[in-house]
Every structure is written in C-alpha cells, then in structure tokens.
Enzyme design. Structure first.
Site, mmCIF file in Angstrom:
data_model
loop_
_atom_site.group_PDB
_atom_site.id
_atom_site.type_symbol
_atom_site.label_atom_id
_atom_site.label_comp_id
_atom_site.label_asym_id
_atom_site.label_seq_id
_atom_site.Cartn_x
_atom_site.Cartn_y
_atom_site.Cartn_z
ATOM 1 N N LYS A 7 33.028 85.082 76.705
ATOM 2 C CA LYS A 7 33.320 83.976 77.637
ATOM 3 C C LYS A 7 33.901 82.788 76.890
ATOM 4 C CE LYS A 7 30.627 84.885 81.714
ATOM 5 N NZ LYS A 7 29.674 84.412 82.711
ATOM 6 N N LYS A 45 35.244 96.356 81.364
ATOM 7 C CA LYS A 45 34.302 96.305 82.494
ATOM 8 C C LYS A 45 34.989 95.763 83.747
ATOM 9 C CE LYS A 45 31.456 92.766 83.116
ATOM 10 N NZ LYS A 45 30.363 91.788 83.196
ATOM 11 N N LYS A 71 34.146 90.400 88.298
ATOM 12 C CA LYS A 71 34.562 89.601 89.451
ATOM 13 C C LYS A 71 35.515 88.487 89.042
ATOM 14 C CE LYS A 71 29.756 87.982 90.173
ATOM 15 N NZ LYS A 71 29.154 87.596 88.938
#
Ligand code: TYM
Length: 332
Positions: free
Chosen positions: A115, A197, A200
């Site tokens: 992130k 992965k 969203k």
C-alpha cells in the site's frame, strides 16, 4: 472465548465495491460459525481512512457493507453486526497495543509495503499501524477464530504475537486467536492479471467481478478473462488464469477440480468461461435482490447499527477495562 462461548470475529473495509474475492474468501464463510460461536462481524470504517476516502462515498459504503453482510446470509439476531467507529474501545485499545508492538514487526508487513508503494504520496502513520488496530478489533472480543482470506493471515499472526507478548507480561488477558482460511476461496485472482490478487481498489474494472455487478457484466468480464494459449481446461502450474477460473467455478458449484476437468474435457475455453460467468451470476442474483431490499430501508439499517454497537460495546468495555486495570491506569 468470552464467558464460555467460543468467538468468531472478522471485518471488511467499506473502501470500495466488494468483490467476489471478498465474498468467496471471507463473507460467505462468516455464517458457518453462527451456530457454534458468538460471532462479531464489523464494518471497519476506521481502517478505511488509512487511504484517502471521499466522505460521502465512505458513508454510503458503510451502509452498503452492512446490508451486504445481511444479504449474504448473516442473520443479525445470531451475529453481532456493527460499525467500528461506533465502538470507541477499538481506537483506545489500539493505542495501548501500539506500545506493545515493535517497529520492526510492522515494517515487515507485506500489505504496508504494497500500500505504501501504491499510495507513495500518503504514507501516513495509520497505514503503518493498521495491523495494530486490527489486533485491537480481534482481541477486544476474546476471539478464538478469525475467518479471512489468505492476504490477511500475516496480520492475524502479528495479532497472535502481540497477544502472547501482552499475556506474558499480564497473564490471561487475551485469548490468542487462530486465522481460519477457507481452502477453496482463500485467494481469488484478478481476471486481467491472474498472478495478482483480485482487489476492490483495482483501477481496471474488467479485472474484478463485483458482488453487485449485473448478470451481463459478470458474463462479459469472465468472457474477457486472461487465460493462456492452450485449449484444455486443466489445473496446472503456469496456467494461472485457468486455475483461477477453475477455483471460482469450484467455489460456486462445490465441484472438485478433477470433476471440472472431466466436465469440460474437449470443450474449450470459450464454453468454460461462459459456464463460470453463469454460475457466478446465478449465485449472486439472490444476494443482490436481498441487498436492494435492505438498502431501501435506511432507518432499519441504522437501527441495526445501533443494536450491533450496543452489543459489541458490552464486550469491548469488559476487555478494555481489564487491560486498563492490569496496566495500572487509575479508575475513577
Ligand atoms: P478487506 O476489506 O481488504 O477484505 C475483506 C476480506 O476479504 C478477503 N479478501 C479476499 N479473499 C480471497 N481472495 C481475494 N482476492 C480477496 N480480497 C479480499 C480478505 O482476506 C478479508 O478477509 N484488514 C482487513 C479488515 C479487518 C479485519 C479485522 C479482518 C479489519 N479488522 C479483524 C479480520 C479481523 C481487510 O483489509 O480486509
């Protein structure tokens, strides 16, 4: 364990439209524990703000995530469903646990590394200490099992380490939780880049199937899914796209990988992709219908939020009070 009851705890961030990864890896499995365990399932809005959110969207998604919990079969009479920011003990215990978590431990978290690479302009302290808030969520409820997808395993393991460290200093404070990772849906991959992965926050909407996508969109996305230059539907190393589609098909139909290979023997990728799209759309249709009904009644959702927060607070207060006493905080 809380007063002789086994406890299941998990959470989902209201930070984007939920995907079939969230559904197959986590939410669908939550109701498996409703009979035997005291279950808490949280909409973790405080986690979501570790990356910038639009306030109106965060608010809307908080309602939507709660409605989706229920639409996916979580009965609010059997499960405590609530919103994280409604129970202030989460943030308070997180502060305390920050003082029992090492900088080096947090630096090793792969989600933080990913992130912070993705949001290089906003590597805030909350993003770094995110797993401590997650540990507070879990430990407040004396949780035994945490059903999650495989990407959250490292965080639950850190939570175990924090609990064990705290228990060594202050015996019998926390139950040490176990992550429960469903074998079939533990890691659903992107349809566009099947080594990544399904997420969203992916900018490519075609890489992701959302729980609320309509039937035609679902079928179209699977039709476009990246596969390989072979033609046979078989699960094998290097066939990441097909492996992912077989996993998704298996999750929705409960068929084994061998049965799927047999079913599509000699039938080619086009037909297989269409079948995956259809089983996915069929399975999600009742969830979507129920979701729309629930979302239409905002005041009922708010009543549910209030009820969930009251139930959760009762447990959270007890654990936080015990921790504060052990630490030597003065009670007045
Ligand atoms: P979040 O919101 O990213 O995801 C919610 C759940 O969905 C699972 N998941 C997946 N499973 C399989 N394949 C995928 N592609 C996929 N994408 C997501 C996640 O593993 C997760 O179980 N930190 C957590 C939220 C959280 C939490 C908690 C979880 C906060 N506090 C306490 C458990 C216990 C998160 O960001 O999940």
């Amino acid at each position: 364990m809380f007063q002789d009851q086994l406890v299941s705890y998990s959470g989902v961030q209201p930070s984007g439209n939920l995907t079939i990864g969230n559904y197959l890896g986590a939410i669908r499995n939550f109701s498996l524990y409703s009979e035997k365990y005291k279950c808490f399932y949280c909409v973790v809005d405080e986690h979501a703000i570790t990356v910038r959110q639009n306030p109106a969207e965060l608010r809307r998604r908080t309602y939507e995530t709660l409605a989706l919990y229920m639409a996916c079969g979580l009965d609010p009479e059997k499960n405590t469903l609530y919103v994280q920011s409604h129970v202030h003990e989460h943030a308070e215990l997180a502060w305390i646990l920050n003082c029992y978590t090492m900088f080096g431990e947090l630096s090793r978290m792969t989600q933080f590394k990913d992130k912070s690479a993705k949001h290089a302009d906003n590597i805030n302290a909350g993003l770094f200490t995110y797993p401590v808030l997650m540990a507070a969520d879990i430990l407040l409820y004396q949780t035994d099992v945490v059903p999650v997808g495989v990407d959250q395993k490292q965080h639950v393991e850190l939570c175990r380490d924090i609990a064990e460290r705290f228990n060594q200093l202050f015996p019998e404070t926390f139950t040490v939780p176990e992550p429960i990772i469903s074998q079939s849906g533990k890691r659903i991959m992107s349809l566009a880049e099947p080594t990544k992965k399904m997420s969203k926050s992916d900018e490519n909407a075609n890489a992701v199937v959302y729980i609320l996508d309509d039937r035609d969109t679902i079928i179209r996305k699977f039709k476009r899914a990246v596969t390989d230059s072979e033609t046979s539907v078989r699960f094998a190393e290097g066939k990441d796209g097909i492996n992912n589609l077989m996993t998704i098909y298996s999750c929705f139909t409960d068929k084994s990988l061998e049965d799927i290979e047999r079913e599509f023997d000699g039938r080619g990728y086009g037909e297989f992709k269409r079948a995956v799209g259809e089983v996915c759309a069929d399975a999600l249709a009742p969830v979507q219908a129920r979701f729309r009904e629930l979302l239409a009644d905002k005041s009922a959702l708010e009543a549910q939020m209030r009820k969930g927060a009251e139930e959760a607070s009762w447990y959270a207060r007890r654990t936080l009070g015990k921790v504060q006493k052990k630490l030597g905080f003065v009670k007045i």
